[in-house]
Write an enzyme that holds these catalytic residues in place. Structure first.
Site, PDB file in Angstrom:
ATOM      1  N   ASP A 198     -40.322  16.972 -30.880  1.00 18.14           N
ATOM      2  CA  ASP A 198     -40.067  16.204 -29.659  1.00 18.14           C
ATOM      3  C   ASP A 198     -38.736  16.663 -29.048  1.00 18.14           C
ATOM      4  OD1 ASP A 198     -40.478  14.157 -27.792  1.00 18.14           O
ATOM      5  OD2 ASP A 198     -39.365  12.680 -28.989  1.00 18.14           O
ATOM      6  N   HIS A 199     -38.742  16.993 -27.776  1.00 17.52           N
ATOM      7  CA  HIS A 199     -37.522  17.405 -27.054  1.00 17.52           C
ATOM      8  C   HIS A 199     -36.774  18.552 -27.733  1.00 17.52           C
ATOM      9  CE1 HIS A 199     -37.701  14.199 -24.063  1.00 17.52           C
ATOM     10  NE2 HIS A 199     -38.040  13.381 -25.046  1.00 17.52           N
ATOM     11  N   ASP A 203     -37.729  21.364 -24.125  1.00 17.49           N
ATOM     12  CA  ASP A 203     -37.272  20.496 -23.040  1.00 17.49           C
ATOM     13  C   ASP A 203     -36.163  21.183 -22.246  1.00 17.49           C
ATOM     14  OD1 ASP A 203     -36.371  18.616 -21.326  1.00 17.49           O
ATOM     15  OD2 ASP A 203     -35.907  17.087 -22.828  1.00 17.49           O
ATOM     16  N   HIS A 210     -36.387   6.815 -21.128  1.00 21.81           N
ATOM     17  CA  HIS A 210     -36.222   6.584 -22.564  1.00 21.81           C
ATOM     18  C   HIS A 210     -35.417   5.309 -22.839  1.00 21.81           C
ATOM     19  CE1 HIS A 210     -37.044  11.012 -22.603  1.00 21.81           C
ATOM     20  NE2 HIS A 210     -37.858  10.589 -23.549  1.00 21.81           N
ATOM     21  N   GLY A 211     -35.647   4.720 -24.006  1.00 21.43           N
ATOM     22  CA  GLY A 211     -34.843   3.582 -24.433  1.00 21.43           C
ATOM     23  C   GLY A 211     -35.431   2.241 -24.040  1.00 21.43           C
TER      24      GLY A 211
HETATM   25  P1  13P Z   1     -39.385   5.416 -25.589  1.00 25.74           P
HETATM   26  O1  13P Z   1     -37.895   5.381 -25.662  1.00 25.74           O
HETATM   27  O2  13P Z   1     -39.884   4.712 -24.378  1.00 25.74           O
HETATM   28  O3  13P Z   1     -40.049   4.951 -26.825  1.00 25.74           O
HETATM   29  O4  13P Z   1     -39.817   6.975 -25.380  1.00 25.74           O
HETATM   30  C1  13P Z   1     -39.952   7.822 -26.491  1.00 25.74           C
HETATM   31  C2  13P Z   1     -40.090   9.243 -26.093  1.00 25.74           C
HETATM   32  O5  13P Z   1     -40.318   9.598 -24.955  1.00 25.74           O
HETATM   33  C3  13P Z   1     -39.946  10.239 -27.158  1.00 25.74           C
HETATM   34  O6  13P Z   1     -39.995  11.530 -26.662  1.00 25.74           O
HETATM   35  O1  G3H Z   2     -36.953  10.781 -26.555  1.00 21.39           O
HETATM   36  C1  G3H Z   2     -36.183  10.481 -27.451  1.00 21.39           C
HETATM   37  C2  G3H Z   2     -36.722   9.917 -28.696  1.00 21.39           C
HETATM   38  O2  G3H Z   2     -36.740   8.524 -28.631  1.00 21.39           O
HETATM   39  C3  G3H Z   2     -35.961  10.435 -29.878  1.00 21.39           C
HETATM   40  O3  G3H Z   2     -34.725   9.838 -29.969  1.00 21.39           O
HETATM   41  O4  G3H Z   2     -33.152  11.768 -30.291  1.00 21.39           O
HETATM   42  O5  G3H Z   2     -32.529   9.422 -30.985  1.00 21.39           O
HETATM   43  O6  G3H Z   2     -34.251  10.693 -32.284  1.00 21.39           O
HETATM   44  P1  G3H Z   2     -33.594  10.477 -30.947  1.00 21.39           P
HETATM   45 ZN    ZN Z   3     -39.142  11.701 -24.716  1.00 27.66          ZN
END
Ligand code: 13P
Ligand code: G3H
Ligand code: ZN
Length: 307
Positions: free
Chosen positions: A82-83, A104, A178-179
């Protein structure tokens, strides 16, 4: 069953009008809670690991944990980065057994985003690995990208981006973030933009980040037991369901997992001040993750029974 890639998962999701949940994992209890939900619902799953989660748990631990979770199931499960912040981290995850990665470059100028995304695509496709790109900027905070303003994805640029990079799926910005603090006023998503992108890229899987709903029950429970989560607001579930019926095939959820666990553990601590065995509070926290994920699969994503 070995890990799988998202290709067939998304093709079916697109055709049948549902989305696959991509849930962030950081430790064993989260992996188990999600797996328990997916197993009961017979739903395909994407377990995703952020750069921060990889740093926290260690890549080898997290890969082995997910492999262990798959040992006794034939549920289709994708392990996704992820990202991914740069080529090197994407490469490390591809080499380490992930079946899908996100690069990303959404914070970069358009041409630079194209360049780094294409670099990852070239490496990944050589090894049969799926690549998610991102165009447009979500407001909110992730580990390496922080923005107080969102920049919605331009539909024509999205087409050019996909054509020039060859990325397999695309995360877009249409109003999510996010968040836990996603909207100050009315919660809304730009469905017209999503529709336009979907029409310009027929059959192409779109990804929605920042898609937690921030259930009020978790916020209230956490606050009742000492948290200070004020003014939190997520994406209403009916909007997510609508997006899942359009071109959105992957919906990312992390914050709701954090809230479910934290609210449950806070309650447990308040009600059992004499307890200090971590299993005593991690068990109900794992159960809360399971219940929440099961609800998403059944009532929001629409992917129950699609494994
Ligand atoms: P949320 O913060 O809405 O759960 O999004 C998570 C996300 O996009 C992880 O890549
Ligand atoms: O998009 C972000 C996800 O919620 C991951 O968050 O980088 O704090 O693990 P993190
Ligand atoms: Zn995300």
């Amino acid at each position: 069953m070995p890990l799988t890639g998202p290709k067939e998962m998304f093709a079916r999701a697109y055709k049948e009008g549902y989305a696959v949940g991509a849930f962030n994992v950081n430790n064993m209890e989260i992996v188990q809670g999600i797996m328990m939900a997916g197993t009961e619902e017979k739903a395909p799953l994407i377990l995703q690991v952020s750069a921060g989660a990889r740093k926290y748990a260690g890549q080898k631990y997290i890969v082995k944990l997910v492999e262990a979770a798959l040992a006794d199931t034939d549920l289709p499960v994708v392990l996704h980065l992820d990202h991914g912040p740069d080529f090197e981290l994407c490469k490390a995850c591809i080499d380490g057994g992930f079946t899908s990665v996100m690069i990303d470059g959404s914070h970069l100028p358009f041409e630079e985003n194209i360049k780094v995304t294409k670099q990852v695509v070239d490496y990944a496709h050589d090894k049969g690995i799926w690549v998610e790109g991102e165009l447009g900027r979500l407001a909110g905070v992730e580990e390496h990208v922080s923005s107080d303003k969102s920049i919605y994805t331009d539909p024509d640029q999205a087409v050019e981006f996909v054509q020039r990079t060859g990325c397999d799926s695309l995360a877009i910005a249409i109003g999510t973030s996010h968040g836990a603090y996603k909207f100050t006023g009315e919660a809304k998503l730009d469905f017209q933009r999503l529709e336009k992108i979907g029409n310009l890229l027929p059959g192409y899987p779109i990804v929605l980040h920042g898609a937690s709903s921030v259930p009020q029950e978790f916020v209230d429970l956490a606050n009742k037991y000492g948290a200070k989560v004020g003014g939190a607001k997520g994406v209403p579930e009916d909007l997510l369901r609508k997006a899942a019926g359009m071109a959105v095939c992957k919906i990312n959820i992390d914050t709701d997992i954090r809230l479910a666990m934290t609210a449950t553990i806070r309650q447990y601590f308040a009600e059992h001040p004499e307890e200090f065995d971590p299993r005593s509070y991690l068990k109900p926290a794992r159960e809360a993750v399971k219940k929440m994920v099961q609800h998403k699969i059944k009532n929001v994503l629409g992917c129950s029974g699609k494994a």
